[in-house]
Design a protein around this motif. Structure first.
Motif, PDB file in Angstrom:
ATOM      1  N   VAL B 110       1.156  -1.212  -0.098  1.00  0.00           N
ATOM      2  CA  VAL B 110       0.248  -0.177   0.419  1.00  0.00           C
ATOM      3  C   VAL B 110       1.312   0.919   0.018  1.00  0.00           C
ATOM      4  N   ILE B 111       1.604   1.453   0.861  1.00  0.00           N
ATOM      5  CA  ILE B 111       2.799   2.559   1.160  1.00  0.00           C
ATOM      6  C   ILE B 111       3.639   2.535  -0.494  1.00  0.00           C
ATOM      7  N   LEU B 244      13.377   0.803   7.825  1.00  0.00           N
ATOM      8  CA  LEU B 244      12.587   0.061   9.096  1.00  0.00           C
ATOM      9  C   LEU B 244      11.484   0.497   9.902  1.00  0.00           C
ATOM     10  N   LEU B 245      11.976   1.641  10.181  1.00  0.00           N
ATOM     11  CA  LEU B 245      10.647   2.270  11.400  1.00  0.00           C
ATOM     12  C   LEU B 245       9.881   3.213  10.295  1.00  0.00           C
ATOM     13  N   GLN B 251       2.742   0.530   9.612  1.00  0.00           N
ATOM     14  CA  GLN B 251       2.084  -1.503   9.534  1.00  0.00           C
ATOM     15  C   GLN B 251       0.928  -0.446  10.821  1.00  0.00           C
ATOM     16  N   LYS B 252       1.842  -0.054  11.896  1.00  0.00           N
ATOM     17  CA  LYS B 252       0.233   0.617  12.803  1.00  0.00           C
ATOM     18  C   LYS B 252      -0.683   0.819  12.366  1.00  0.00           C
ATOM     19  N   ALA B 253      -0.062   1.777  11.358  1.00  0.00           N
ATOM     20  CA  ALA B 253      -0.813   2.585  10.668  1.00  0.00           C
ATOM     21  C   ALA B 253      -2.141   2.417   9.882  1.00  0.00           C
ATOM     22  N   LEU B 254      -1.858   1.587   8.974  1.00  0.00           N
ATOM     23  CA  LEU B 254      -2.685   0.198   8.289  1.00  0.00           C
ATOM     24  C   LEU B 254      -4.032   0.226   8.457  1.00  0.00           C
ATOM     25  N   LYS B 255      -3.532  -0.546  10.428  1.00  0.00           N
ATOM     26  CA  LYS B 255      -4.090  -1.649  11.255  1.00  0.00           C
ATOM     27  C   LYS B 255      -4.784  -0.739  12.082  1.00  0.00           C
ATOM     28  N   LYS B 256      -4.395   0.492  12.021  1.00  0.00           N
ATOM     29  CA  LYS B 256      -5.277   1.550  12.492  1.00  0.00           C
ATOM     30  C   LYS B 256      -6.335   2.663  11.626  1.00  0.00           C
TER      31      LYS B 256
END
Lengths: 319, 267
Positions: B110-111, B244-245, B251-256
């Motif tokens: 996605v990114i 990596l950061l 990843q965290k943002a897409l989950k949210k």
């Protein structure tokens, strides 16, 4: 092909603000958008998924396509789990959101289609072959090289449909595909979707507020309201069940507003009275005979209840 | 693995072609934006030239050649970052308006898909400017010039990563476009385009941590001008850490991420 079991989605939303403290430390409340939805769709079926605004249609479709993750429940689309197998699923489904464009508005549609070839890992020659086939089928030779921003809404929507078919999906999700289109283009879009379903046995899962879309394209309708499925029937059964009523308007020579009738009437206005006749209980002729005794009838108009009225009734009764 | 790499290379190539075609579709706007960005950047060199005319050729060890380096690498890397990956600047909008939906329906990351979705035309002016000034900075030494291009690509990663991080946090805090603008232009680019030895203390600490001006400009300049390749042992690991950061936060943002039902057109 599609299996949805006990699907739920709960969102958090800010609680209504009261006082300064609520701005500093906002409270949140849980909102259940979808509550235990279950259904199955077989290969090649054309199913309408309808409901009033805010019923949970889009959230359900988004969970079925991997855009939103369910709070609980299970979704199986073509043997894949949209939450954990989103990329694999993307090759098997095509999605059209009437309110979101997949095409780049500055470029001709053909450039987006070629890019889709790279996105879906389709060999360049095969992409071109498929584009040519679809362009011919949808009769868009003249607009394929025109920047999308210069197309009419109807032309754009047809180009969008072509776009979601480039990778030959097994299932297509259509969210309001005819929104804002005139009746001629609507009819064309419906025919093209039916043609794709006939030719490729593509499963179609459609949401629309236009009940003509449902009636003209789908075999089955699932009605959702307040996050729960309230009806899951074939269109024919739904018609049999709910469309037995005839609406009859009788026009008398004189004003009948002050008259009292022995039969339940829908409305009385001037010299007109409107009644509903459930043909499973009474024949239209016998009811008309009854009404002849109230005065001299100058005109009688009879029509069947439309599917739109049936669905409107279902929505309002639930509300 | 190889198939996936080939697939992404083709996707990147086709996206770049698509973005170039969009630039050509608006050729007048593209040319104007490129020329004006070039002129904008050129004015800074004129001012520096005036300063050196007034104060002599060497100000506390800083020469005009150092300034050329300072303007070539950051501008070229900024140009590479946002001409080719201009979608980074739209990530916040995509998140707020539900534009990520379309990208989630496609079988690509996605990114990366979002980064390639559009191009910042004016960044081509930066790219061109950095390229030309770079030739003068290395005094037409082609080995150094090749190194300058490669290191500008590495520096571009820092621009992309910081931009992506500041845009995707929209998922948690809402619109961050102003914060990103202040960070990139007022802090990052300003820090990059002045000589390192004018900074000290906390500012210098920031430049090698959260505002990576040191990695975008100063370390690459030292590598090229002094041929000090040992500094790659700092630059490359830090670049990897930044990547990596960024991946972790994305990843965290897409989950949210929660989709919206806004009407949306792609541009």
């Amino acid at each position: 092909m599609i299996k949805v079991e006990n699907l739920c989605k709960t969102f958090e939303r800010p609680k209504k603000k009261k006082g300064l403290m609520s701005y500093l430390k906002p409270e949140k409340e849980k909102f259940e958008a979808v509550k235990g939805v279950s259904f199955q769709v077989n290969r090649g079926e054309m199913v309408a998924f309808v409901g009033p605004n805010g019923a949970g249609k889009s959230t359900t479709i988004k969970m079925m396509t991997g855009i939103v993750h369910p709070t609980s429940g299970r979704v199986d689309i073509a043997g894949l789990d949209p939450t954990t197998q989103r990329k694999k699923l993307a090759y098997k489904i095509g999605c059209l959101f009437g309110q979101k464009s997949g095409l780049w508005m500055h470029l001709p549609a053909i450039d987006t289609y070629k890019l889709y070839g790279a996105i879906y890992d389709i060999d360049e020659e095969i992409v071109m072959k498929r584009i040519n086939e679809l362009v011919e089928m949808f009769d868009i030779q003249e607009i394929i090289n025109v920047p999308v921003r210069k197309l009419s809404l109807g032309q754009r929507m047809i180009c969008e449909i072509v776009g979601i078919l480039i990778h030959e999906p097994e299932i297509i999700f259509l969210d309001e595909p005819t929104i804002g289109l005139d009746i001629v283009v609507k009819e064309k879009v419906r025919e093209l979707i039916k043609e794709i379903n006939r030719r490729r046995k593509t499963t179609v899962f459609l949401t629309s507020h236009d009940i003509s879309d449902v009636e003209k394209m789908c075999d089955r309708v699932i009605i959702i309201d307040k996050g729960t499925i309230i009806i899951d029937e074939s269109i024919n059964k739904l018609k049999e069940k709910y469309m037995r009523e005839k609406i009859i308007t009788i026009t008398y020579e004189e004003n009948i507003e002050d008259r009292t009738f022995d039969y339940d009437v829908d409305s009385k206005e001037g010299n007109k009275v409107t009644i509903r006749v459930d043909e499973s209980k009474n024949s239209v002729a016998s009811v008309l005979n009854e009404f002849l005794k109230y005065g001299k009838v100058v005109d009688v108009e009879s029509k069947s209840v439309s599917l739109e009225e049936v669905i409107y009734d279902i929505y309002t009764k639930q509300g | 693995m190889l198939t996936a790499a080939k697939s992404y290379l083709r996707f990147i190539k086709m996206s770049v072609i698509k973005n170039m075609k969009a630039a050509i579709e608006y050729r007048k706007s593209f040319v104007i934006q490129t020329v004006f960005m070039f002129i904008n950047n050129f004015f800074f060199l004129i001012f520096w030239n005036i300063v050196f005319d007034v104060s002599g050729d060497n100000i506390k060890g800083i020469t005009m050649n150092d300034i050329l380096y300072l303007w070539s690498i950051p501008t070229m890397s900024y140009g590479i970052a946002f001409f080719f990956f201009g979608g980074a600047q739209k990530l916040g909008d995509y998140i707020i308006n539900g534009g990520i939906d379309i990208l989630l329906l496609q079988p690509k990351n996605v990114i990366i898909n979002a980064l390639l979705s559009s191009s910042d035309f004016s960044a081509f002016g930066d790219l061109l400017y950095g390229f030309l000034i770079g030739l003068f900075a290395v005094q037409f030494d082609m080995t150094k010039f090749l190194l300058l291009i490669i290191l500008s690509c590495v520096s571009a990663l820092f621009f992309i990563c910081t931009n992506v991080i500041l845009r995707v946090i929209s998922v948690w805090v809402g619109d961050t476009s102003n914060v990103e603008h202040i960070y990139t232009y007022t802090m990052l680019i300003s820090f990059c385009t002045y000589p390192e030895n004018i900074y000290s203390g906390i500012i210098k600490f920031l430049m090698y941590t959260v505002v990576p001006a040191g990695y975008i400009a100063f370390i690459p300049i030292k590598i090229i001008s002094a041929f000090d390749f040992s500094l790659l042992l700092i630059l490359i690991p830090v670049a990897i850490i930044y990547i990596l950061l960024t991946v972790l936060i994305c990843q965290k943002a897409l989950k949210k991420y929660e989709s919206t039902n806004n009407v949306l057109l792609r541009d």
